[in-house]
Design a protein around this motif. Structure first.
Motif, mmCIF file in Angstrom:
data_model
loop_
_atom_site.group_PDB
_atom_site.id
_atom_site.type_symbol
_atom_site.label_atom_id
_atom_site.label_comp_id
_atom_site.label_asym_id
_atom_site.label_seq_id
_atom_site.Cartn_x
_atom_site.Cartn_y
_atom_site.Cartn_z
ATOM 1 N N MET A 27 3.503 2.606 -1.383
ATOM 2 C CA MET A 27 3.847 3.370 -2.586
ATOM 3 C C MET A 27 2.663 4.220 -3.055
ATOM 4 S SD MET A 27 3.358 3.516 -6.091
ATOM 5 C CE MET A 27 3.034 1.949 -6.877
ATOM 6 N N ALA A 28 1.502 3.596 -3.158
ATOM 7 C CA ALA A 28 0.329 4.312 -3.675
ATOM 8 C C ALA A 28 -0.116 5.416 -2.723
ATOM 9 C CB ALA A 28 -0.806 3.325 -3.917
ATOM 10 N N ARG A 29 0.002 5.147 -1.444
ATOM 11 C CA ARG A 29 -0.378 6.174 -0.463
ATOM 12 C C ARG A 29 0.565 7.380 -0.545
ATOM 13 N NH1 ARG A 29 -3.809 5.164 3.978
ATOM 14 N NH2 ARG A 29 -4.594 3.037 4.183
ATOM 15 N N GLN A 84 0.805 -1.231 0.000
ATOM 16 C CA GLN A 84 0.000 0.000 0.000
ATOM 17 C C GLN A 84 0.829 1.268 0.000
ATOM 18 O OE1 GLN A 84 -2.886 0.374 3.169
ATOM 19 N NE2 GLN A 84 -2.849 -1.835 3.470
ATOM 20 N N ALA A 141 2.274 8.318 -3.154
ATOM 21 C CA ALA A 141 1.984 9.014 -4.408
ATOM 22 C C ALA A 141 0.756 9.914 -4.255
ATOM 23 C CB ALA A 141 1.770 7.994 -5.530
ATOM 24 N N GLU A 142 -0.249 9.417 -3.565
ATOM 25 C CA GLU A 142 -1.472 10.199 -3.374
ATOM 26 C C GLU A 142 -1.201 11.442 -2.528
ATOM 27 O OE1 GLU A 142 -4.397 10.287 -4.578
ATOM 28 O OE2 GLU A 142 -5.265 11.736 -3.160
ATOM 29 N N ILE A 143 -0.453 11.271 -1.444
ATOM 30 C CA ILE A 143 -0.175 12.415 -0.563
ATOM 31 C C ILE A 143 0.570 13.502 -1.334
ATOM 32 C CG2 ILE A 143 1.066 13.192 1.506
ATOM 33 C CD1 ILE A 143 0.646 10.310 2.621
ATOM 34 N N SER A 173 0.556 13.879 -4.561
ATOM 35 C CA SER A 173 -0.089 14.103 -5.862
ATOM 36 C C SER A 173 0.844 13.773 -7.025
ATOM 37 C CB SER A 173 -0.579 15.557 -5.995
ATOM 38 O OG SER A 173 -1.511 15.836 -5.004
ATOM 39 N N TRP A 174 1.596 12.711 -6.870
ATOM 40 C CA TRP A 174 2.466 12.242 -7.944
ATOM 41 C C TRP A 174 1.758 11.131 -8.730
ATOM 42 C CZ3 TRP A 174 8.093 11.222 -5.729
ATOM 43 C CH2 TRP A 174 8.647 12.435 -5.312
ATOM 44 N N GLN A 215 1.731 7.371 -10.279
ATOM 45 C CA GLN A 215 2.309 6.136 -9.746
ATOM 46 C C GLN A 215 2.254 5.036 -10.795
ATOM 47 O OE1 GLN A 215 -0.983 5.406 -6.747
ATOM 48 N NE2 GLN A 215 -0.754 3.290 -7.511
#
Lengths: 379, 312, 264
Positions: C141-143, C139, C145-147, C149-150, C152
């Protein structure tokens, strides 16, 4: 007191283990078959800086210490003792040049020795007199700017590699014993066919014939008559390598026996359920553990000794104990295997042939006990 | 509990329908499915009796997980969902983390089953490399649960279809450009679906013996799967056929393990098989724990015999 | 050709490669007693897949002309564990040490790593393993990226960077996707991307001397408001219901297999 490896030591040990399992394991059979370690193995060892552990980086060594050296040798020998034997003899030669050599000698001989393209050899033992330093018969006669060496050296490892050989010989003028660094394969240097030996194949032993071998005077190692000092250091350090090697074979024998005991069933039960096997496993575990700490400790002593010759008593005791115990342990490991332990398909049979080398090389046990007794009982 | 479910794969989505209904049995609430720019799947799921929202994005980019998460997130907000069920395949796992972060919620991936604890679901997943199984509860209002493929039966066709409605979402332009999709060719097997598996471990030492294992599989009508080192170190198979923690979780009716030592990272992938029969020389202790029936012996001699016996 | 990112001012700008590392217990050393895992004295190590990610990152160093930085959040032994990454080629380490990070809870770790990344200059790419060796949750990596705003990309099998754009091959179950993504990007890799390299002795000895930055949660202005989003109720070794019956002959085996195979 702290018996834990540092993270660095742990990682160096893992690097050696990974190298041994990935690189050496697939070649062990052919190394034994051909009684030869391929040059690529030494190159790969160098690439991981495993080949000259305790030599300074300035001479292309790894800049590590004797404790790391012990850990590495154990892991290499666990898979292929022959490779570790080559490393051990090279290490003795390197240490002798580093400790007793002139700056010019160090610059010439240490970097190739550390890189593995000029593997060092060390010639002391002789056919008639064995490993008795007092009775060395090989001679060195000063003639102008050179020493002329004559004699025969027996059971010499690394004698077939390009690279220098350190020869211990008696100066005819003074009767003193000195060390000399000779280049191999020049006029006056010849080797026998390799001895046909029962184990440790891959690190062949040769007789070395010196017939009017001319060594430039500047290639004398240390001052005239320093031969015994060189020998003391070389013997002390050589025993570290040998102890670590046979510690590695112990580990291999123990692991093989344990694995076999877990797989093998008798009347539907793994034989580990039987107490006779359980006792054998405990005996092996204890022997390995005792040998391990004794070996690691001499690595520590070597790192802290100003004069490496000072640890000769301790390294001799370790060497006697570890190599003798390795034979005992291997005997138990073969026993656990039952009749299968005799078969070439089972690694333990090769270990059995390797392990007997321990007490018989680098000073046989009895000779070393005499030496240790002298140390204990003196004054 | 307001549950919505999503997977890009209709077969996995229909498994989520089954799981979602089981959770509703525990907590009550409503279950709705969503599809993204996939009307075919919407019809497929509606036929399973579930209410379906067809999400229409203004600029679809299915390979962009950020966009995918945004679409599911907007839907979840619009439908006031508490729990989002996803499939724990690679796409689903990647989506799960991003979606959970958007929702400010907790997330569990690779959930194999759940039980009721104090009136709410508690989820089981492997931990410590498969050595243990954790039972975990969610402490957040919003939660994302990704379920291991084939842990639940696919929902069958219902007597009456569920309602279908459209739901537009607005997405910002995608930063991820899909240049090409390359199907995995001949070896695109789905060992998760196989009824019978022949599993090759490192105890099979050469390609000749591997061929014999494949022959046995053919005779049994089985798919061939393998342990991780057989694919990654020996490169005898593609990663599609790996069983284990970092591979597939399979639950065939019958698994025949040939030369498998039974390390825990492998066994988590076969734990749920119907019957496990193993032939092995090595590491008896581990494999005996994993198998129902174990024949101890040398595969070199046993394989030719098995080939003969099964082809007869 | 080596690629260099050109900024608005036309000045050549190096970009750094970050590899996220998780220290995991040595799984081979975990013993089970009464169904409970015994974790005392189990040493920590860098996960195998993180070593693959590091190797992949090392190859990108040339294209980005930047440093290879290992980033990790965890508890005390991390300072020692990170030497594995430094020995294997990372140029420096940034560590966030806090007892609160003991469980490695995904949401908190993601928050911490994202906060650290936000403070690190010129990050072009962050690489993760597809899942940690112990929990395999996948999880973080995706979290992260979301924080941030990149964009993924998960499950990368190949990464190439050219012209400020990453070309990434994503390996899914049934297909591969060739993707083009601008930097900065968060990526998770599959083990096949690179074999971890065995570190050399000199690499290991130099590891301890490489730059290491230590941060606490307070340094990153992260407070621990509220509990973890997920609560672990129990952690037990599964009970095997297998028969574990040793059979004596091929005959028996054939009979059992035929019976269990059912009609076909």
């Amino acid at each position: 007191m702290d018996f834990k490896l540092t993270k660095e030591q742990e990682l160096i040990q893992r690097t050696a283990r990974e190298f041994a399992e990935k690189n050496l394991l697939p070649q062990v059979e052919s190394i034994i078959e051909e009684n030869r370690v391929p040059d690529a193995v030494i190159r790969d060892l160098k690439d991981l800086d495993l080949f000259a552990l305790f030599m300074p980086e300035a001479y292309d060594g790894a800049g590590a210490d004797y404790q790391s050296y012990v850990l590495v040798m154990e892991q290499i020998a666990r898979i292929c003792p022959a490779v570790a034997v080559i490393m051990s003899v090279n290490a003795v030669g390197l240490a002798a040049v580093e400790i007793f050599g002139t700056e010019a000698q160090k610059k010439t001989y240490l970097p190739p020795g550390c890189r593995g393209d000029g593997v060092l050899s060390f010639a002391f033992t002789e056919p008639g007199t064995g490993s008795d330093p007092k009775q060395i018969t090989a001679t060195a006669t000063r003639k102008g700017d050179a020493y002329i060496l004559n004699g025969t050296k027996r059971f010499i490892t690394n004698a077939s590699f390009a690279g220098p050989i350190i020869i211990i010989a008696r100066e005819t003028e003074t009767g003193e014993v000195s060390g000399f660094i000779a280049d191999k394969f020049c006029d006056g240097y010849a080797i026998s066919e390799p001895w046909k030996k029962m184990g440790c194949q891959g690190a062949p032993l040769y007789d070395v014939y010196l017939k009017d071998l001319a060594v430039p005077a500047e290639n004398r190692l240390g001052a005239p008559g320093k031969g015994f000092r060189i020998l003391k250091v070389a013997l002390a350090l050589g025993k570290i390598g040998i102890s670590a090697i046979f510690l590695g074979t112990m580990l291999a024998a123990y692991e093989e026996a344990l694995r076999y005991a877990r797989e093998k069933t008798h009347r539907g039960e793994p034989i580990t359920k039987f107490q006779a096997i359980q006792m054998a496993i405990v005996d092996m575990a204890m022997k390995y553990e005792a040998a391990r700490w004794m070996t690691y400790r001499i690595g520590y002593l070597a790192d802290h000794a100003k004069d490496k010759g000072d640890i000769l008593k301790d390294s001799a005791m370790a060497k006697i104990f570890v190599t003798e115990t390795a034979v005992d342990l291997a005997r138990i490991a073969v026993g656990v295997h039952g009749s299968y332990g005799l078969m070439k398909d089972y690694k333990v049979s090769q270990i059995w042939r390797d392990v007997i080398f321990g007490p018989q090389v680098e000073g046989v046990s009895h000779l070393l006990k005499v030496l240790v007794a002298g140390e204990i009982l003196k004054g | 509990m307001n549950i919505i479910l999503y997977s890009e794969r209709p077969d996995l989505a229909s498994e989520l329908v089954t799981a979602g209904r089981a959770i509703m049995d525990i907590c009550g609430g409503a279950l709705q499915a969503l599809t993204i720019d996939d009307d075919e799947q919407a019809d497929f799921l509606a036929a399973r009796g579930v209410s379906v929202h067809r999400v229409r994005s203004d600029q679809p980019s299915p390979a962009d997980v950020a966009q995918l998460a945004s679409a599911v997130h907007q839907t979840a907000v619009a439908l006031e969902a508490d729990m989002i069920l996803l499939a724990s395949n690679r796409r689903g796992r990647e989506l799960a983390g991003r979606l959970a972060q958007k929702l400010g919620g907790g997330c569990l991936t690779d959930v194999g089953r759940f039980e009721v604890l104090d009136g709410r679901p508690a989820f089981s997943r492997n931990a410590l490399g498969g050595a243990v199984e954790d039972v975990r509860c969610m402490e957040t209002g919003k939660q994302v649960i990704a379920l291991t493929p084939h842990s639940f039966a696919a929902a069958g066709v219902a007597t009456g279809p569920g309602p279908v409605s459209d739901l537009p979402v607005r997405l910002s332009p995608s930063l991820v450009r899909l240049k090409e999709t390359i199907r995995k060719g001949a070896d695109a097997v789905d060992i998760e679906k196989a009824d019978i598996l022949v599993v090759v471990g490192q105890g099979i030492e050469n390609k000749e013996d591997l061929t014999k294992a494949a022959q046995i599989a053919r005779s049994l009508g089985a798919e061939v799967a393998c342990t991780k080192p057989v694919a990654t170190d020996r490169k005898w198979f593609s990663e599609e056929r790996i069983i284990g923690l970092s591979g597939k979780r399979c639950k065939p009716r019958l698994a025949l393990l040939l030369g498998v030592s039974g390390q825990v990272q492998f066994t988590v992938g076969i734990r749920d098989a119907g019957a496990i029969v193993a032939v092995n020389l090595d590491e008896k202790a581990n494999i005996a724990y994993v198998a129902d029936y174990l024949l101890v012996g040398d595969l070199k001699t046993l394989l030719p015999e098995l080939v003969k016996r099964f082809s007869a | 050709m080596g690629f260099v990112v050109v900024s608005d001012h036309g000045k050549e700008e190096a970009m750094n490669i970050v590899v996220a590392m998780k220290q995991v217990p040595d799984l081979k050393m975990i013993r089970i007693r009464d169904r409970r895992p015994l974790l005392e004295d189990v040493p920590f190590m860098m996960g195998e897949i993180d070593r693959s990610a590091l190797e992949a990152g090392a190859e990108l160093r040339e294209a980005l002309k930047g440093k290879l930085i290992v980033l990790s959040a965890g508890t005390e032994p991390l300072e020692d564990t990170v030497k594995e990454a430094l020995a294997a080629g990372a140029d420096e380490a940034i560590l966030i040490l806090d007892e609160a990070l003991r469980d490695g809870e995904s949401a908190l770790v993601a928050q911490v790593l994202a906060a650290a990344l936000a403070r690190m200059p010129d990050v072009g790419i962050i690489l993760f393993g597809e899942g940690s060796a112990d929990n395999y949750s996948g999880q973080v990596m995706a979290r992260v990226a979301e924080i941030l705003s990149w964009p993924q990309v998960g499950y990368a099998r190949e990464i190439r960077i050219e012209g400020g754009v990453a070309q990434i091959t994503r390996s899914l179950e049934d297909c591969e996707e060739l993707l083009e993504v601008p930097l900065p990007v968060a990526v998770s890799v599959v083990a096949e991307i690179r074999q971890p390299k065995t570190p050399s002795v000199t690499g290991i000895l130099r590891a301890g001397r490489k730059p290491k930055t230590l941060w606490t949660l307070a340094d990153l202005n992260i407070g621990l408001n509220g509990g973890a989003p997920v609560r672990t109720i129990s952690r037990l070794a599964p009970v095997s219901s297998r028969l574990g019956q040793v059979i004596g002959s091929v005959d028996e085996l054939v009979e059992i297999v035929k019976a269990k195979r059912g009609p076909s």
